[in-house]
Design an enzyme around this catalytic site. Structure first.
Site, PDB file in Angstrom:
ATOM      1  CG  ASN A  92      34.528  19.182   2.315  1.00  0.00           C
ATOM      2  OD1 ASN A  92      33.811  18.179   2.363  1.00  0.00           O
ATOM      3  ND2 ASN A  92      35.221  19.510   1.254  1.00  0.00           N
ATOM      4  CE1 TYR A 141      39.007  28.588   5.673  1.00  0.00           C
ATOM      5  CE2 TYR A 141      39.797  30.845   5.502  1.00  0.00           C
ATOM      6  CZ  TYR A 141      39.920  29.572   6.009  1.00  0.00           C
ATOM      7  OH  TYR A 141      40.956  29.277   6.847  1.00  0.00           O
ATOM      8  CE  LYS A 145      38.707  26.467   8.778  1.00  0.00           C
ATOM      9  NZ  LYS A 145      39.411  25.371   9.453  1.00  0.00           N
ATOM     10  CG  PHE A 169      45.973  37.079  11.685  1.00  0.00           C
ATOM     11  CD1 PHE A 169      45.393  36.541  12.835  1.00  0.00           C
ATOM     12  CD2 PHE A 169      45.504  38.296  11.240  1.00  0.00           C
ATOM     13  CE1 PHE A 169      44.365  37.203  13.520  1.00  0.00           C
ATOM     14  CE2 PHE A 169      44.497  38.977  11.918  1.00  0.00           C
ATOM     15  CZ  PHE A 169      43.920  38.427  13.055  1.00  0.00           C
ATOM     16  CG  LEU A 188      51.833  36.878  -1.801  1.00  0.00           C
ATOM     17  CD1 LEU A 188      51.576  37.342  -3.222  1.00  0.00           C
ATOM     18  CD2 LEU A 188      51.689  38.046  -0.822  1.00  0.00           C
ATOM     19  CG  ASP A 279      41.621  38.762  -1.174  1.00  0.00           C
ATOM     20  OD1 ASP A 279      41.465  37.749  -0.467  1.00  0.00           O
ATOM     21  OD2 ASP A 279      42.345  38.787  -2.186  1.00  0.00           O
TER      22      ASP A 279
HETATM   23  N1  UDP Z   1      47.711  37.476  -3.515  1.00  0.00           N
HETATM   24  C1  UDP Z   1      48.257  38.042  -4.657  1.00  0.00           C
HETATM   25  N2  UDP Z   1      48.773  37.198  -5.616  1.00  0.00           N
HETATM   26  C2  UDP Z   1      48.775  35.846  -5.500  1.00  0.00           C
HETATM   27  C3  UDP Z   1      48.212  35.280  -4.327  1.00  0.00           C
HETATM   28  C4  UDP Z   1      47.693  36.122  -3.362  1.00  0.00           C
HETATM   29  O1  UDP Z   1      48.287  39.269  -4.816  1.00  0.00           O
HETATM   30  O2  UDP Z   1      49.266  35.143  -6.403  1.00  0.00           O
HETATM   31  C5  UDP Z   1      47.217  38.347  -2.455  1.00  0.00           C
HETATM   32  C6  UDP Z   1      45.795  38.064  -2.022  1.00  0.00           C
HETATM   33  O3  UDP Z   1      44.873  38.785  -2.792  1.00  0.00           O
HETATM   34  C7  UDP Z   1      45.831  38.516  -0.559  1.00  0.00           C
HETATM   35  C8  UDP Z   1      47.262  38.217  -0.114  1.00  0.00           C
HETATM   36  O4  UDP Z   1      48.030  38.123  -1.330  1.00  0.00           O
HETATM   37  O5  UDP Z   1      45.617  39.897  -0.472  1.00  0.00           O
HETATM   38  C9  UDP Z   1      47.400  36.929   0.665  1.00  0.00           C
HETATM   39  O6  UDP Z   1      46.737  35.924  -0.062  1.00  0.00           O
HETATM   40  P1  UDP Z   1      46.855  34.393   0.289  1.00  0.00           P
HETATM   41  O7  UDP Z   1      46.038  33.661  -0.736  1.00  0.00           O
HETATM   42  O8  UDP Z   1      48.281  34.010   0.415  1.00  0.00           O
HETATM   43  O9  UDP Z   1      46.212  34.263   1.735  1.00  0.00           O
HETATM   44  P2  UDP Z   1      44.766  34.718   2.310  1.00  0.00           P
HETATM   45  O10 UDP Z   1      44.984  36.073   2.920  1.00  0.00           O
HETATM   46  O11 UDP Z   1      43.774  34.698   1.194  1.00  0.00           O
HETATM   47  O12 UDP Z   1      44.480  33.679   3.338  1.00  0.00           O
END
Ligand code: UDP
Length: 323
Positions: A92, A141, A145, A169, A188, A279
């Site tokens: 995609n 991912y 990109k 970000f 999150l 992560d």
């Molecule tokens: N995260 C978390 N709990 C959740 C969703 C995300 O602890 O229910 C953490 C995730 O591991 C990362 C941060 O929050 O360290 C941001 O995650 P998100 O998925 O929002 O964005 P990303 O940084 O992956 O684009």
């Protein structure tokens, strides 16, 4: 300007479209509605339901729109999912994206604005991260990109297509009308606010043993209206290159949960879970290049303001969009 927007029914794209229209631009949205929602498309835009996997369809839609610029928001954008289904990301984000790039070249489009990501860097050597940081993604991912960024650079060198790759970000917050509704929510802030709304009994913290002050991951949260404004600035002729978009402030998962408690006034229990694969511990932007070269200035850098806008939207739309 006449702008063709892919992914304009999605979270970031919907606000991008709204801000473009508010600024007086003309917009055609192209979206297959797998992630997006029909009612997230501003009614002032022309809407075409279509798929980037269909090269003929995208070429015809772009030509018919008469657009001189493309904003390419459409993508799969989940780190965790990409670690399980890399093929989906390369299909995609890369292969289907190339259909759009070819359509843009054939239609004589002058400017291509691309939704890139800080995930193209991987764990950085130096934080805050500048655009000079080496790009070594640690998930498919980010890799997908980065591959698209590289295609853009060659289209620029060989075909003269002006491109701006905006390395977001963590997009967060909402406008008055449009907010975050993923059919399967992994992010999150919406997951934490779902507890405040009474839809879940707890949120989850993925990893508490990172090398950060409170052991949880640190991210740079940026308001989607500020992201949208950077896209509008990128449209100006002569602007080319890659730009970080963030506030330069990092917040841990625990700090985000605390902000959600403050803004909602609700108790938000959390449960500690293992790390989520893919992560990086700490991603914070140095966005000085966007400020100096694009003249971009975030209007909503404060985490509580970002969370507050998301909370306001989720309270008005507890079930998200109807479609
Ligand atoms: N995260 C978390 N709990 C959740 C969703 C995300 O602890 O229910 C953490 C995730 O591991 C990362 C941060 O929050 O360290 C941001 O995650 P998100 O998925 O929002 O964005 P990303 O940084 O992956 O684009």
């Amino acid at each position: 300007m006449n702008v063709f927007v892919t992914g304009g029914a999605g979270y970031i794209g919907s606000v991008g479209v709204e801000e473009l229209l508010n600024a007086g631009h003309q917009v055609t949205v192209f979206d297959n509605l797998t992630e997006g929602h029909r009612s997230a498309v501003d009614e002032r835009a022309v809407f075409v339901e279509g798929c980037l996997g269909n090269a003929d369809q995208i070429r015809e839609a772009l030509q018919a729109s008469g657009a001189v610029a493309v904003m390419h928001f459409a993508a799969n954008a989940l780190v965790g999912e990409s670690m399980q289904q890399p093929e989906k990301y390369f299909r995609n984000n890369v292969a289907n994206g190339l259909n759009l790039l070819e359509a843009a070249r054939l239609a004589g489009v002058r400017k291509f604005v691309f939704s890139s990501t800080c995930a193209t860097y991987g764990p950085p050597e130096i934080v805050p991260i500048t655009e000079a940081e080496a790009q070594k993604p640690i998930n498919p991912y980010g890799e997908s990109k980065l591959m698209f960024e590289r295609m853009l650079r060659w289209y620029h060198e060989i075909h003269g297509l002006e491109y701006v790759a905006l390395r977001y970000f963590n997009a967060a917050g909402a406008s008055e009308r449009f907010g975050e509704h993923h059919r399967i929510e992994t992010h999150l802030i919406p997951n934490v606010l779902a507890v405040a709304l009474g839809q879940r009994d707890h949120c989850e913290i993925y990893g508490t043993d990172y090398p950060t002050p409170d052991g949880t991951c640190i991210r740079d949260y940026i308001h989607i209206i500020d992201l949208a404004q950077a896209h509008i600035r990128a449209l100006e002729p002569g602007r080319v290159g890659c730009f970080n978009l963030g506030n330069g402030a990092g917040y841990s998962v625990r700090e985000v949960i605390d902000a959600c408690v403050r803004r909602s006034g609700k108790a938000i229990p959390s449960v500690e879970k293992p790390r989520r694969p893919g992560d990086p511990p700490r991603l914070v932007a140095d966005a000085r290049k966007a400020r100096t070269e694009l003249g971009w200035e975030p209007r909503f850098p404060d985490l509580d303001a970002i969370v507050g806008s998301a909370w306001a939207w989720h309270q008005r739309h507890p079930e998200g969009y109807p479609d």
